[in-house]
Design a protein around this motif. Structure first.
Motif, mmCIF file in Angstrom:
data_model
loop_
_atom_site.group_PDB
_atom_site.id
_atom_site.type_symbol
_atom_site.label_atom_id
_atom_site.label_comp_id
_atom_site.label_asym_id
_atom_site.label_seq_id
_atom_site.Cartn_x
_atom_site.Cartn_y
_atom_site.Cartn_z
ATOM 1 N N ALA A 330 65.956 27.049 -5.790
ATOM 2 C CA ALA A 330 65.255 26.424 -4.667
ATOM 3 C C ALA A 330 63.746 26.441 -4.883
ATOM 4 C CB ALA A 330 65.609 27.138 -3.366
ATOM 5 N N ALA A 331 63.237 27.520 -5.472
ATOM 6 C CA ALA A 331 61.794 27.642 -5.709
ATOM 7 C C ALA A 331 61.291 26.579 -6.673
ATOM 8 C CB ALA A 331 61.467 29.033 -6.247
ATOM 9 N N THR A 332 62.145 26.127 -7.592
ATOM 10 C CA THR A 332 61.717 25.092 -8.527
ATOM 11 C C THR A 332 61.483 23.768 -7.811
ATOM 12 O OG1 THR A 332 64.008 24.491 -9.071
ATOM 13 C CG2 THR A 332 62.971 26.190 -10.411
ATOM 14 N N PHE A 333 62.191 23.533 -6.709
ATOM 15 C CA PHE A 333 61.934 22.335 -5.903
ATOM 16 C C PHE A 333 60.666 22.515 -5.082
ATOM 17 C CE2 PHE A 333 66.513 22.134 -6.648
ATOM 18 C CZ PHE A 333 66.689 20.800 -6.988
ATOM 19 N N ILE A 334 60.473 23.720 -4.569
ATOM 20 C CA ILE A 334 59.325 23.987 -3.699
ATOM 21 C C ILE A 334 58.018 23.955 -4.474
ATOM 22 C CG2 ILE A 334 58.257 25.758 -2.236
ATOM 23 C CD1 ILE A 334 61.056 26.626 -1.432
ATOM 24 N N SER A 335 58.026 24.448 -5.724
ATOM 25 C CA SER A 335 56.784 24.579 -6.485
ATOM 26 C C SER A 335 56.082 23.242 -6.685
ATOM 27 C CB SER A 335 57.066 25.237 -7.832
ATOM 28 O OG SER A 335 57.995 24.468 -8.583
ATOM 29 N N ALA A 336 56.862 22.174 -6.953
ATOM 30 C CA ALA A 336 56.242 20.861 -7.145
ATOM 31 C C ALA A 336 55.562 20.385 -5.864
ATOM 32 C CB ALA A 336 57.289 19.845 -7.605
ATOM 33 N N ASN A 337 56.194 20.646 -4.714
ATOM 34 C CA ASN A 337 55.581 20.273 -3.438
ATOM 35 C C ASN A 337 54.337 21.099 -3.158
ATOM 36 O OD1 ASN A 337 57.534 18.311 -2.839
ATOM 37 N ND2 ASN A 337 58.932 19.851 -1.997
ATOM 38 N N LEU A 338 54.359 22.375 -3.558
ATOM 39 C CA LEU A 338 53.173 23.220 -3.376
ATOM 40 C C LEU A 338 51.998 22.696 -4.193
ATOM 41 C CD1 LEU A 338 54.683 26.834 -3.436
ATOM 42 C CD2 LEU A 338 53.783 25.609 -1.462
ATOM 43 N N ILE A 344 47.138 23.089 -8.094
ATOM 44 C CA ILE A 344 47.782 24.055 -8.986
ATOM 45 C C ILE A 344 47.373 25.489 -8.657
ATOM 46 C CG2 ILE A 344 48.017 24.787 -11.391
ATOM 47 C CD1 ILE A 344 47.561 21.929 -12.226
ATOM 48 N N LEU A 345 46.080 25.753 -8.551
ATOM 49 C CA LEU A 345 45.607 27.128 -8.398
ATOM 50 C C LEU A 345 45.986 27.709 -7.038
ATOM 51 C CD1 LEU A 345 42.092 26.800 -10.057
ATOM 52 C CD2 LEU A 345 44.223 27.600 -11.067
ATOM 53 N N LYS A 346 45.773 26.958 -5.967
ATOM 54 C CA LYS A 346 46.105 27.470 -4.639
ATOM 55 C C LYS A 346 47.615 27.634 -4.465
ATOM 56 C CE LYS A 346 41.966 25.728 -2.336
ATOM 57 N NZ LYS A 346 41.417 24.832 -1.296
ATOM 58 N N ALA A 347 48.393 26.793 -5.155
ATOM 59 C CA ALA A 347 49.850 26.941 -5.098
ATOM 60 C C ALA A 347 50.281 28.276 -5.695
ATOM 61 C CB ALA A 347 50.528 25.786 -5.835
ATOM 62 N N GLY A 348 49.611 28.700 -6.783
ATOM 63 C CA GLY A 348 49.909 30.008 -7.355
ATOM 64 C C GLY A 348 49.598 31.134 -6.398
ATOM 65 N N ALA A 349 48.482 31.026 -5.670
ATOM 66 C CA ALA A 349 48.116 32.054 -4.695
ATOM 67 C C ALA A 349 49.124 32.119 -3.559
ATOM 68 C CB ALA A 349 46.717 31.774 -4.147
ATOM 69 N N LEU A 389 61.609 33.406 -3.691
ATOM 70 C CA LEU A 389 60.990 32.089 -3.598
ATOM 71 C C LEU A 389 59.548 32.146 -4.082
ATOM 72 C CD1 LEU A 389 62.285 30.819 -0.117
ATOM 73 C CD2 LEU A 389 62.850 29.859 -2.363
ATOM 74 N N GLY A 390 58.811 33.163 -3.632
ATOM 75 C CA GLY A 390 57.434 33.309 -4.074
ATOM 76 C C GLY A 390 57.328 33.657 -5.546
ATOM 77 N N HIS A 391 58.217 34.554 -6.004
ATOM 78 C CA HIS A 391 58.180 34.979 -7.406
ATOM 79 C C HIS A 391 58.412 33.805 -8.349
ATOM 80 C CE1 HIS A 391 58.884 37.643 -10.899
ATOM 81 N NE2 HIS A 391 59.820 36.760 -11.211
ATOM 82 N N MET A 392 59.475 33.040 -8.104
ATOM 83 C CA MET A 392 59.797 31.931 -8.993
ATOM 84 C C MET A 392 58.816 30.778 -8.840
ATOM 85 S SD MET A 392 62.148 32.984 -10.868
ATOM 86 C CE MET A 392 62.295 31.403 -11.724
ATOM 87 N N SER A 393 58.241 30.607 -7.645
ATOM 88 C CA SER A 393 57.216 29.570 -7.477
ATOM 89 C C SER A 393 56.017 29.863 -8.363
ATOM 90 C CB SER A 393 56.786 29.484 -6.009
ATOM 91 O OG SER A 393 57.837 29.029 -5.201
ATOM 92 N N TYR A 394 55.581 31.141 -8.364
ATOM 93 C CA TYR A 394 54.453 31.476 -9.230
ATOM 94 C C TYR A 394 54.847 31.416 -10.699
ATOM 95 C CZ TYR A 394 50.492 33.697 -11.377
ATOM 96 O OH TYR A 394 49.409 33.928 -12.178
ATOM 97 N N PRO A 479 42.424 17.936 -7.053
ATOM 98 C CA PRO A 479 41.649 17.505 -5.883
ATOM 99 C C PRO A 479 41.470 18.585 -4.839
ATOM 100 C CG PRO A 479 43.867 16.615 -5.772
ATOM 101 C CD PRO A 479 43.740 17.278 -7.118
ATOM 102 N N HIS A 480 42.274 19.641 -4.871
ATOM 103 C CA HIS A 480 42.209 20.706 -3.868
ATOM 104 C C HIS A 480 41.336 21.864 -4.320
ATOM 105 C CE1 HIS A 480 45.436 18.843 -1.480
ATOM 106 N NE2 HIS A 480 45.984 18.553 -2.651
#
Length: 481
Positions: A330-338, A344-349, A389-394, A479-480
């Motif tokens: 599920a995190a692999t789907f969420i990461s692209a939206n983040l 990129i950088l704020k999504a990691g945070a 979710l957070g672990h795999m997103s990062y 852009p963010h």
């Protein structure tokens, strides 16, 4: 009077067109072939990662043989990772990748043969088993298999996917990283389930022979798909890596042909650590390494042992591990939206802070002393599940950060050195767990794991809030930021 042609204004893409371009891979056909190659290779690799410890555990109830193999493997990765990464950076991508797969498959077949032989001879005590020739060969073959498996993974995740998706197309690269992680997790679930079902119906030798047959069948498929990936991407993988030739190091020095293998290895390790420390996004990589100190608040062997001691139903323990894996998917789907929403950088945070927050709640539940009842224990496990979710997103976003900042000429050596550092971190925490192996020390181990995750979040956010000029230049397309 001379008339000059009218200067034409360059057309500026609208925001919608820029987003569409950022989401379109540079070589979509080659990317799909890469996905197919990863499915063929990862399914066998994940099946074997589950098969060998299961088959070894059936030889003797002690965990010592499995622990010895695992510990020695990490030592080989720590020492050999930078060396093999340096060699990969000095040879063409496609031939070197095919050679890595051939060696890995040969090591898997040799390991399977040794375990089959062990099941055909009378069982011995654990201490004498460690001194048997077949076990020594198994340890060596297992270490080589993991080292080359790590190398193929680094090549795919840090180099190939960047070329195929496009380093200047962040959304497409984020989606490609997510798909690769999704493939790995689904193959992990499928491989473990397949061998588990086989092991419940047939004897271990038959199951190992099936695994060996699958290895032999998958190797030519991976080789063909690798060639097809390069063909469909118009030979982008054949391009010379930036700032290097095939016979010189990244600093312009010739490879040491006259030195012995020890000198070459030590030089490669020193060079790998130097490049790793000098990379422009070191804090992001160190945050990734810190997550490997968390060996308790994860669906691993220590958590399984703790839950078993608590008397939890084995079906619930199995469901916990399975749901954690699906959370990774599920995190692999969420990461692209983040990445699309925050950059990129704020999504990691966001991923790190989310994981640290939930694990803080989980440790608070543990120290409340109410885990003797099943409902609080299930709530404790639910918090760990959600934290994945957070672990795999990062994990996905962090890989893209390094892909963006590290040139292709250094991608392999820095990537393999990072894996070596992460293996070192994991082995240190496993050593602490060996010392504090009583379940009464679980709270202390959980607190150490939590501190490592909180430290990772703090380090990354502090780096993000104090960007350097180099960092702004590398992520100017965000852009963010």
């Amino acid at each position: 009077m001379v008339e000059f042609p009218t200067l034409q204004f360059l057309q500026v893409l609208s925001e919608e067109e820029q987003n569409a371009l950022a989401a379109t891979p540079a070589h979509p056909a080659g990317l799909y072939a890469l996905y197919a190659s990863c499915v063929a290779g990862n399914l066998v690799e994940q099946l074997w990662n589950f098969a060998w410890p299961s088959a070894i555990a059936l030889l003797h109830p002690s965990l010592l043989p499995v622990a010895v193999i695992g510990f020695f493997t990490k030592l080989v990765i720590i020492g050999g990772g930078p060396l093999i990464g340096k060699l990969m950076d000095h040879f063409p991508r496609v031939p070197s990748y095919i050679c890595l797969n051939i060696v890995q498959a040969a090591a898997q077949l040799l390991s399977a043969s040794m375990i089959i032989y062990a099941h055909s001879v009378p069982h011995s005590s654990t201490s004498s088993m460690l001194l048997r020739p077949w076990f020594i060969v198994l340890v060596l073959a297992g270490a080589v298999e993991r080292l080359f498996g790590v190398a193929t993974g680094v090549a795919m995740e840090r180099d190939w996917v960047v070329l195929l998706a496009g380093i200047n197309r962040p959304i497409a690269l984020a989606k490609a990283n997510a798909v690769l992680s999704r493939i790995d997790l689904l193959c992990e679930i499928a491989g473990a389930s397949l061998f588990g079902v086989l092991l419940s119906k047939f004897d271990p030798v038959t199951c190992l022979k099936f695994a060996a047959g699958l290895m032999l069948c998958s190797l030519p498929i991976v080789v063909v798909l690798t060639w097809l990936t390069n063909k469909l991407s118009t030979g982008v993988l054949d391009r010379t890596k930036t700032s290097q030739t095939c016979c010189r190091t990244a600093t312009g020095e010739s490879l040491p042909e006259d030195d012995n293998i020890v000198d070459i290895g030590l030089e490669a390790i020193k060079h790998g650590w130097k490049e790793y420390i000098q990379q422009p996004v070191l804090p992001a990589s160190l945050a990734y390494v810190l997550l490997y100190f968390n060996v308790v608040l994860t669906p691993g062997s220590l958590m399984t042992a703790f839950l078993t001691q608590r008397g939890l139903n084995p079906s619930i323990i199995g469901a916990f591990s399975g749901v954690c894996a699906f959370m990774g998917v599920a995190a692999t789907f969420i990461s692209a939206n983040l990445v699309r929403q925050f950059g990129i950088l704020k999504a990691g945070a966001v991923g790190l802070i989310f994981q640290a927050s939930l694990l803080t709640l989980a440790v608070g539940v543990y120290w409340s002393g109410c885990l003797t009842q099943q409902s609080p224990l299930l709530f404790f496990l639910s918090l760990i599940v959600l934290s994945r979710l957070g672990h795999m997103s990062y994990d996905v976003v962090g890989a893209q950060i390094l892909q963006t900042a590290i040139p292709s000429s250094k991608a392999n050596i820095i990537g393999t050195t990072e894996v070596a550092v992460a293996s070192l971190a994991e082995s240190v925490m496993l050593g602490v767990a060996i010392v504090g192996n009583d379940t009464s020390q679980f709270g202390f181990l959980a607190m150490l794991s939590l501190l490592s995750v909180v430290g990772a979040a703090w380090m990354f956010c502090r780096w993000l809030l104090n960007p350097t000029d180099k960092q702004r230049s590398l992520f100017s397309f965000d852009p963010h930021f």
